[in-house]
Write a protein that holds these residues in place. Structure first.
Motif, PDB file in Angstrom:
ATOM      1  N   ARG D 269      -5.893  30.458 118.538  1.00  0.00           N
ATOM      2  CA  ARG D 269      -5.334  31.428 119.479  1.00  0.00           C
ATOM      3  C   ARG D 269      -4.725  30.770 120.706  1.00  0.00           C
ATOM      4  O   ARG D 269      -3.971  31.382 121.424  1.00  0.00           O
ATOM      5  CB  ARG D 269      -6.404  32.421 119.899  1.00  0.00           C
TER       6      ARG D 269
ATOM      7  N   HIS E 106      -6.967  37.947 122.247  1.00  0.00           N
ATOM      8  CA  HIS E 106      -7.862  38.399 121.182  1.00  0.00           C
ATOM      9  C   HIS E 106      -7.528  39.795 120.700  1.00  0.00           C
ATOM     10  O   HIS E 106      -8.174  40.308 119.795  1.00  0.00           O
ATOM     11  CB  HIS E 106      -9.300  38.366 121.681  1.00  0.00           C
ATOM     12  N   THR E 108      -4.717  42.725 119.258  1.00  0.00           N
ATOM     13  CA  THR E 108      -3.433  42.827 118.568  1.00  0.00           C
ATOM     14  C   THR E 108      -2.387  43.335 119.553  1.00  0.00           C
ATOM     15  O   THR E 108      -2.709  43.794 120.649  1.00  0.00           O
ATOM     16  CB  THR E 108      -3.491  43.820 117.401  1.00  0.00           C
ATOM     17  N   LEU E 147      -1.272  39.183 116.281  1.00  0.00           N
ATOM     18  CA  LEU E 147      -1.866  38.708 117.536  1.00  0.00           C
ATOM     19  C   LEU E 147      -0.770  38.039 118.364  1.00  0.00           C
ATOM     20  O   LEU E 147       0.230  37.563 117.813  1.00  0.00           O
ATOM     21  CB  LEU E 147      -2.973  37.692 117.232  1.00  0.00           C
TER      22      LEU E 147
END
Ligand SMILES: Nc1ncnc2c1ncn2[C@@H]1O[C@H](COP(=O)(O)OP(=O)(O)OP(=O)(O)O)[C@@H](O)[C@H]1O
Ligand SMILES: Nc1ncnc2c1ncn2[C@@H]1O[C@H](COP(=O)(O)OP(=O)(O)OP(=O)(O)O)[C@@H](O)[C@H]1O
Ligand SMILES: [Mg+2]
Ligand SMILES: [Mg+2]
Lengths: 370, 297, 352, 270, 352
Positions: D269, E106, E108, E147
């Motif tokens: 991420r 974290h 969408t 994401l």
């Protein structure tokens, strides 16, 4: 009297705190906390005890005598399976109470002779402990390597030992007594008559011997498992052992001997905390475990000579066990100096010198390993 | 980025923040720290101090009971018996050796994982270096016993090659402690190497440096905080250990062995002697704190 | 009109001169993805060549292959006539100014600048002297003992330059060295960079995605798109005569004129500033393409005013007029006005 | 990229291989010894048997010790999570006098010898708390473990907090979230993986701790390491230890796998 | 000529209308350092106001004070006439598009966009519908379930916009939202942004350090320097009539004409494109300032050619000529040519 290792200097009197003795039993409490050596308190016999008395047993296994003393001083425990090097400290510290033997009916004539009224659990005529069992610190050797069966400790102590570098020694300050036993035979000039009553000169001599041994030692053992693997793994071929440890190697090549100099040994006794909150359960436990069957079970489980000689007659296996561990052989044990806490007052009866105490031994012991 | 972070990070130490602001932040900070500080100081530091004052107390030589008082006898005894000093130095040496050995293993390991291994191998190795952490401290020590005992695995494998193991000795203690604490060094070192900007490697090569020179002049200085962070574990955990020495040390005696053998019998002397490892650790921590490594542990 | 074709013959001998870079059929694959495809490029010694293109078009990849940080998948790279395709980066006489400068954060400015010399084993005193000179050159002697994070962006950029130049490389590679600077600083640094390049006479290969920067700084511009070079040529060549629609669009505003509107029946492009805007009433100029339309929007941009004109043919034409010395240059036409837009063939570029 | 010559790569590979051998040979010996018929670990193994596995599975003390270890581990982890996270926040978000000392204070319990920690706490429990009527009992052990586990959570959470983009929290407040909502919806999910990783490490540390436990465990309570210690003192069934160790090693794949997954997810991420 | 003075009176009545932002005497200290000093600014409802200035001039700090992330050291802030100086950020009807977008990594895309509604307690079905609409508006319905790290820069930027707009704030604050995008994408996004602002009619306060962006997008531009506003005005006001030397320099190339050369004896600035370049032989125009000089450098920039002229008075003047529809516009003068440079008083701006 020095006939049985000189330990029964019954005349010794020491100032100890006056802890009251329990006069009669009362209602059972709900639980009893016990500090014990590994194998002394097992479900195989605690379950029945709980069923009989309603006392739940909480066991705490201790690794060393020092730890036992420390744990007893927390006041959390009711009963302890103290060895000779702890018992005197507990008594003198007021941590344990005198035992009213009337309340321990199983403590009777069956208790083997050598375990009655010993200095390390009987002081000033008062009894503080109920014996459990005993064993000697013998010389074990690997007969594959040590082909000539030794009869003396000299192979373990002398710098020119053919087994230098493969010798295992016990790892505790009390091991100084082993050196003293050896010196008693080989350096009579030092005048050692009891390995637990060493004046400063005698202690120094023992330490010198230990330092000499340190150079030829492969390792020191405190944990039985380490001792067994040391022999089994070939790291050591000779050194201090217990009968049970030799037995556990499951290998006939390991043999043992009680050398001609004699040896040290240990005997354990149940003691009851001065601060016990469950004295009735504690007495019940001490009595229960003094009974021949239970005492034998403990001795069998741990691997030592039982205190209750009656056990030896209960079965063939029991007899074999007793035989293996020389349970009733007072002759054998007459040459064994059971661990006793060294104190300033010389327990060999000398009054012209001050003896070294256990703290001094501990401090001296550090110097051995440097 | 750094500048930006420091901009955003509010600063209580600045001389002229608005009153309201300061009060607010003070209150928030107190709320955050109250419980942890109460715990660490109220329980831990309090206990330590309670223990350490006993270093000045006396023990009854017979009952080994501790009595409050004030004496320097315990310290005198430590100074008088050379075994204390030699054991301290030996232990310090062991702790440093473990630390150095861990670094010597972790750096190549980290470089290999971060820069040579394929992603898949890297993932496997990452698991591999953390897994032993779980095998159990005592179990690992006993396993080392079987490995290094005279007729053990090491000698039975390498004996035919004429190599014989160190037996149970100070060397085995160092190896065992390294084995025990290695993950605490390897993981941060690996992470730090992974996080190095790849550009720096390029820049160094661009300026003519080979891999060895780059590792020496760029990688090592930049992962120093991670190495120091790891060394806090390897150093202090080794410094305090005594069980390894007991099982695989032969006749090796460490600071922990002495404290352990005195702690029950003669707590004041144990307390007095614990000042030695405490001093080692605190000196070490304070000196590395300057490098900022503590915050990056 | 293809500059690359013109130059090929005239340069063949200069390609062995120090500083020349030559890429022949160079491709780069990342897994299945082709980042650079069969690329040919010859850079002359001492030239300032810009690589211009949108993000992801492969500029950095080409630069990294020249520096040796990436292996080529196929093709070969020559430096000064020597094949270096297999030579590791530290052995190539090429230095790089990285986009994020890649200064060593743990070394002082002086140590950063002296790093290459240290690697080369130059002794301390000699090194100090050379570092001093290099820092003087970028006017940063004052910060010699600071650490990189204590410098501003512009200062860091100059240190990165000094660090790369101190080794006197044959070729300096610059990957968007001005990308992180703000406009003003960027313009200052452009001037400085050009100055330094003239002074040291080193070949510069300069990556940017700012067309104005590419046009004003470089001798030649290579326009990248999707891993290929669409066009190489001087600023004027690529701006005035874009070879493809992509080049036309990427180098600033551009009108795409459909084939049916141009005189010669092919699609062409015309720059807004080339479009003449007149009153609808005026007559169509001879020889020019002339369309009538309505102003749909005017945008004031400062130096110019932009007019969007919807022509009768349905094509939207952008015209740009400098707000120049003529009085009221910018207010000549307003939204809704009917206008005539015109341009000549000379200002239109055929595009393929 | 770091460019290494083949020789250098080979040398590195060799070092890695030796290190891995160094780590895994002893573990292998443990696993294989769990199938030995001998009472006590040895090499080579002379006869194989599953007797110790059979005994281990019906052993009440093992089950009790395991349960205690898990309870203590979970308790200590919970304490460490709360305290470690609080300190991490304080140190990351605020500048204050004594910040360095707080940092030192968190590291100290793990850095000082376990025996010092154990004895100090034992001393406090028995000499200070008990006389005033506070019986810590089972909690004494949890408190002790919690104290030296704080650093594990603290380290992980702090490292992650440093990497959280501060404008994300501002974005949340900007969109109308109260500070509590921001924490729940934005901040916590951001450091959750570090939180879990810290928890796993704290649990591992507690699960494995011997020395402090010796001095703080209440009567009658064995943790797994204490049980192993006891087996060493009574070696007629010492091989049981190998079975337990093998099971723990196998079971530890779960937390190791979980933390790998978390680390990878967080990497992606960023 | 001071735009800020002009506006102050004309706007005073619109200040109570919703959407207006008003800063009165706002200062911000960081320790000893004054980041923003006694700043006054009134933003009209529905206005597109740009804050333009160099790095570190305090633009972000002002924006953060309006949003409520920083407390003011002194002064007050009103939104729609209500004093919000002490109101925490989550209670202000203001939303922000952050420079780095600050999307929640974290969550969408749909969850990101719906976040503001979620914390406001809007129920799931309603929320889903509104999020759908918002995503349609920025044409990104297709990526709703991804994401943020799976989006490109331009897409993220639009999501950040959608997330802020979904709450229908009175004022939208944008901190260099286009700073991270490449040139082409940036231009596309500029058009899109302007379009959206027109559609929703919300007040936009837009921070940038790109002058062209500020000039083409905004209704008014506030030029920042060292924590102060140097000038506020329309694009034309600040570009053509810079109030200070700083504004003149920051908004593009500018010639600073010393007092002795100007007609009225005060220092003034003239934009290069306003400078007329003629052959030296031609006569000076009446009413114009006229100087003789030599061309020392010409720079081709694509749409224009820049001439650097060293005048006889010793002042260097930059003149810029569009490369327009005149044939050979760019090659009129060459290096070394003697030329006359001229400009009229109308195109010169007095600067203080
Ligand atoms: N190591 C790599 N692995 C996979 N793909 C890569 C790698 N490096 C670059 N690429 C891909 O190759 C293409 C070209 O990348 P490159 O960095 O050369 O572009 P660029 O023109 O420099 O763009 P920018 O202006 O954004 O820097 C991109 O699509 C990129 O994603
Ligand atoms: N939290 C802070 N603590 C100390 N100084 C700060 C802080 N925030 C900002 N500053 C200082 O205030 C000044 C103005 O900063 P600000 O971020 O508002 O500038 P800016 O105009 O947005 O610049 P940029 O274009 O680089 O974003 C700078 O000098 C900065 O260093
Ligand atoms: Mg690039
Ligand atoms: Mg800013």
């Amino acid at each position: 009297t020095t006939d049985s290792g000189g330990n029964t200097a019954g005349g010794l009197s020491i100032d100890v705190p006056d802890v009251p003795m329990l006069e009669e039993l009362g209602e059972m409490e709900s639980e009893v906390n016990i500090v014990a050596w590994s194998g002394f308190v097992e479900p195989a016999w605690t379950d029945e005890f709980t069923a009989e008395t309603g006392c739940t047993v909480n066991r705490r296994v201790a690794g060393t005598s020092d730890e036992m003393v420390q744990l007893m001083r927390t006041g959390d425990y009711d009963v302890v399976s103290a060895s000779g090097d702890a018992s005197l400290r507990l008594i003198a510290g007021g941590d344990v109470q005198p035992i009213n033997l009337d309340l321990v009916p199983n403590f009777g004539d069956d208790i083997v002779e050598g375990m009655k009224g010993q200095i390390y659990d009987t002081i000033n005529g008062k009894s503080y402990g109920v014996p459990i069992g005993r064993g000697a610190n013998i010389l074990q050797y690997n007969s594959d390597v040590v082909t000539e069966a030794p009869t003396s400790w000299d192979v373990a102590w002398e710098a020119d030992s053919p087994y230098a570098g493969k010798i295992i020694a016990y790892d505790a300050p009390i091991y100084i007594a082993d050196a003293a036993v050896y010196l008693m035979a080989h350096e009579p000039d030092l005048g050692i008559t009891n390995p637990y009553a060493l004046d400063q000169t005698q202690l120094d001599a023992a330490i010198d011997l230990l330092k000499q041994q340190n150079d030829i030692v492969s390792e020191y053992w405190a944990d039985p498992a380490a001792q067994i693997t040391s022999f089994a793994g070939g790291t050591s071929v000779l050194g201090t052992s217990w009968e049970i440890l030799r037995k556990l190697t499951d290998d006939d090549k390991f043999k043992s001997v009680l050398p001609e100099e004699g040896s040290t040994g240990w005997s354990d006794a149940w003691m009851i905390s001065a601060l016990s909150e469950s004295p009735n359960c504690a007495y019940a436990w001490v009595d229960y475990t003094s009974e021949a069957e239970v005492n034998g079970a403990i001795a069998t489980n741990f691997g030592m000579a039982p205190a209750n000689g009656a056990f030896c007659e209960t079965s063939d296996e029991a007899a074999a066990h007793c035989d293996y561990f020389n349970a009733t052989d007072e002759e054998y044990f007459s040459n064994v100096w059971f661990w006793t806490t060294p104190i300033e007052q010389c327990i060999d009866g000398r009054t012209d010198v001050t003896c070294t105490n256990f703290q001094q031994w501990t401090d001296a012991w550090l110097a051995v390993k440097g | 980025m750094e500048g930006r972070l420091s901009q955003i990070r509010p600063s209580l130490s600045s001389p002229h923040p608005t009153e309201r602001n300061t009060m607010n932040r003070r209150a928030q900070l107190s709320a955050l720290l109250a419980l942890p500080m109460l715990w660490l100081i109220g329980i831990y530091i309090f206990s330590l101090v309670m223990l350490l004052v006993t270093a000045f107390w006396v023990t009854d030589p017979f009952t080994s009971k501790v009595k409050p008082g004030f004496t320097l006898r315990n310290f005198e005894q430590i100074i008088a018996n050379p075994a204390y000093a030699s054991t301290s130095i030996r232990t310090l040496g062991i702790a440093l050796a473990v630390t150095v050995l861990s670094i010597l293993i972790s750096v190549p390991l980290g470089i290999f994982m971060a820069k040579v291994a394929s992603p898949k191998l890297r993932a496997i190795l990452a698991v591999a270096i953390t897994l032993p952490l779980w095998a159990g401290y005592l179990v690992k020590i006993l396993a080392m016993r079987i490995t290094f005992t005279e007729e053990g695995f090491f000698n039975s494998m390498l004996g035919p090659l004429g190599i014989s193991g160190p037996g149970f000795s100070i060397v085995t203690v160092i190896l065992t402690l390294t084995y025990l604490w290695l993950p605490y060094m390897a993981v941060p070192v690996y992470t730090a190497i992974r996080q190095l900007p790849p550009n720096l490697f390029d820049a160094s090569a661009d300026l003519g440096a080979g891999a060895g020179f780059t590792i020496r002049t760029v990688v090592l200085p930049l992962i120093r905080p991670a190495i120091i962070a790891g060394s806090i574990f390897t150093f202090s955990l080794s410094l305090g250990d005594y069980i390894a020495a007991k099982f695989v040390g032969g006749s090796t005696q460490m600071i922990g062995s002495i404290i352990a053998s005195n702690i029950n019998l003669n707590p004041p002397i144990a307390a007095a002697f614990s000042l030695v490892p405490i001093a080692f650790v605190v000196i070490y921590l304070v000196s590395v704190q300057r490098t900022g490594a503590l915050e990056r542990m | 009109m293809h500059a690359s074709a013109q130059q090929a013959s005239s340069e063949s001998d200069s390609l062995t001169a120090p500083g020349a870079v030559s890429l022949t059929g160079v491709s780069k694959q990342f897994g299945d993805f082709t980042a650079v495809e069969a690329l040919n490029l010859d850079v002359k010694p001492g030239e300032f060549l810009s690589m211009l293109g949108p993000s992801g078009s492969g500029k950095t990849t080409v630069l990294r292959m020249i520096a040796g940080f990436e292996n080529v998948t196929s093709g070969s790279i020559h430096l000064s006539g020597v094949d270096v395709t297999e030579v590791p980066p530290h052995a190539r006489q090429v230095n790089t100014v990285f986009q994020d400068y890649a200064l060593f954060p743990h070394l002082t400015i002086a140590e950063n600048v002296g790093y290459g010399l240290r690697v080369a084993g130059v002794d301390r005193t000699k090194r100090r002297a050379q570092v001093g000179l290099a820092l003087d050159q970028v006017q940063l002697s004052a910060v010699a003992d600071r650490l990189p994070h204590q410098l501003s962006g512009g200062q860091r950029q100059r240190i990165a330059l000094a660090r790369a130049l101190i080794l006197r490389p044959q070729v300096l590679l610059l990957d968007e060295p001005l990308g992180a600077l703000d406009k003003q600083l960027r313009e200052e640094m452009q001037i400085e960079l050009k100055q330094i390049q003239r002074d040291v006479g080193i070949t510069f290969i300069f990556v940017t995605h700012d067309q104005e920067e590419a046009l004003t700084l470089s001798d030649r511009v290579a326009v990248f798109n999707k891993g290929r070079i669409e066009q190489v040529g001087t600023a004027r060549e690529v701006y005035e005569f874009p070879a493809t629609e992509f080049v036309a669009q990427f180098l600033g505003l551009s009108n795409l004129v459909p084939a049916e509107l141009s005189s010669d029946g092919v699609q062409s492009s015309v720059r807004p500033e080339r479009v003449r805007l007149r009153a609808a009433s005026s007559a169509a100029s001879a020889g020019a393409i002339s369309l009538l339309g309505t102003v749909s929007e005017t945008v004031y941009t400062g130096p110019t005013t932009r007019f969007l004109v919807d022509t009768e043919g349905g094509v939207r034409i952008i015209a740009e007029r400098a707000n120049d010395h003529h009085p009221s240059a910018e207010s000549a036409f307003a939204r809704g006005d009917r206008v005539r837009v015109e341009w000549t063939k000379d200002h239109a570029s055929r595009i393929g | 990229m770091l460019r290494l010559s083949l020789g250098a790569k080979f040398t590195l590979g060799t070092i890695v291989a030796i290190s891995l051998a160094f780590m895994y040979i002893p573990l292998f010996l443990v696993v294989i010894n769990s199938f030995s018929a001998a009472r006590i670990s040895s090499w080579p193994i002379t006869s194989f048997s599953t007797i110790w596995w059979e005994k281990a599975f019906v052993s009440e003390p093992i089950r009790a010790a395991l349960l205690n270890s898990v309870i203590v581990g979970l308790g200590a982890t919970t304490i460490a999570l709360v305290l470690g996270t609080l300190v991490a926040f304080a140190l990351q978000r605020y500048t204050f006098f004594g910040k360095q000392s707080v940092n030192l204070l968190v590291v100290l319990p793990i850095a000082l010898p376990g025996i010092v920690t154990g004895v100090a706490l034992n001393n406090t429990y028995n000499r200070v708390l008990e006389p005033i009527g506070i019986e810590v009992g089972y909690f004494g052990m949890i408190i002790a473990h919690g104290t030296f586990c704080i650093v594990m959570v603290f380290n992980n959470v702090l490292a992650r907090l440093r990497r959280i983009n501060p404008s994300i929290e501002e974005a949340s407040r900007d969109l109308g979230a109260t500070p509590m909502q921001t924490f729940r919806l934005v901040t916590f999910p951001q450091f959750r993986s570090a939180f879990v990783a810290g928890a796993i490490l704290a649990f591992a540390l507690s699960f494995d701790e011997v020395v402090v436990t010796i001095f703080t465990a209440p009567p009658g309570v064995d943790t797994l390491p204490l049980w192993i210690m006891n087996q060493m003192a009574r070696p007629n069934e010492a091989s049981l230890v190998n079975v337990v160790a093998t099971v723990v090693i196998l079971a530890s794949f779960i937390p190791v796998w979980v933390s790998q997954r978390l680390a990878r997810g967080a990497d992606e991420r960023e």
